[in-house]
Design an enzyme around this catalytic site. Structure first.
Site: not given
Length: 216
Positions: A52, A127
């Site tokens: 991330c 995601r």
């Protein structure tokens, strides 16, 4: 009701579900506060995680490219806003990158509404990338598992492609570097026999159903 029964998956061509949220830049309403602008809403599994972090730096490094096409960025995870702030501060201190886009402190309700929680992938958001147009309509969705980072150049590309398609025609594979027609756009197919017979007199192409024209 089970988790899987409560998951909502937004559909292409529909309005993004409305929600209010706390963000690193204050309370915001979506998609209302973004009306009139394209924006990319993307979720990440958790703050202070390596993949991330690479994505956030990657999005920020492409900020000028998004701004050039009038597109804003909004991040989201179900971490609380103070965790977002601390993580953004860490990125600036350790990596020298200032994250300037808002990050939503998502609730389970928001994540469920947007289809970002998948039972088989644990309690973190997967995601997801949503591309939303200036009218608040969902135009494109990309889903990635937690262990795979996104190709951020592709997200820039699809925003440009959607904007180009709205004005000029269909977009070929790998545009603007398509193997057959380069950066040209595909002419919509004819609606009747008469137009089909004239198509190759009006446009370049391989056949009446596969014609193309220069990018404007």
């Amino acid at each position: 009701m089970s988790c899987s029964e409560r998951i909502s998956l937004p559909l292409l061509g529909e309005k993004l579900p409305e929600f209010e949220a706390v963000t690193t830049q204050g309370p915001m309403k979506f998609p209302g506060d973004m009306k009139g602008s394209w924006f990319v809403l993307f979720s990440h599994p958790a703050d202070f995680t390596p993949v991330c972090t690479t994505e956030f730096v990657g999005f920020q490094s492409r900020m000028k490219e998004f701004e050039a096409v009038g597109c804003k960025l909004v991040g989201l995870s179900i971490d609380q806003v103070f965790a977002h702030i601390k993580w953004i501060d860490w990125i600036k201190e350790k990596l020298g990158v200032d994250i300037t886009f808002p990050v939503i402190a998502g609730t389970e309700s928001i994540a469920m509404k947007l289809g970002m929680l998948h039972p088989g992938k644990g309690s973190n958001t997967v995601r997801v990338v949503f591309v939303i147009d200036p009218e608040g309509t969902l135009r494109l969705m990309l889903y990635y598992p937690q262990e795979i980072g996104r190709n951020l150049d592709e997200i820039v590309r699809v925003v440009k492609a959607l904007q180009t398609s709205d004005k000029q025609g269909a977009i070929p594979a790998n545009w603007p570097n398509n193997e057959l027609i380069g950066d040209r756009v595909i002419v919509p197919p004819p609606a009747n026999v008469e137009d089909a017979r004239k198509r190759l007199q009006e446009f370049e192409g391989y056949d009446w159903w596969f014609c193309h024209k220069p990018l404007k």
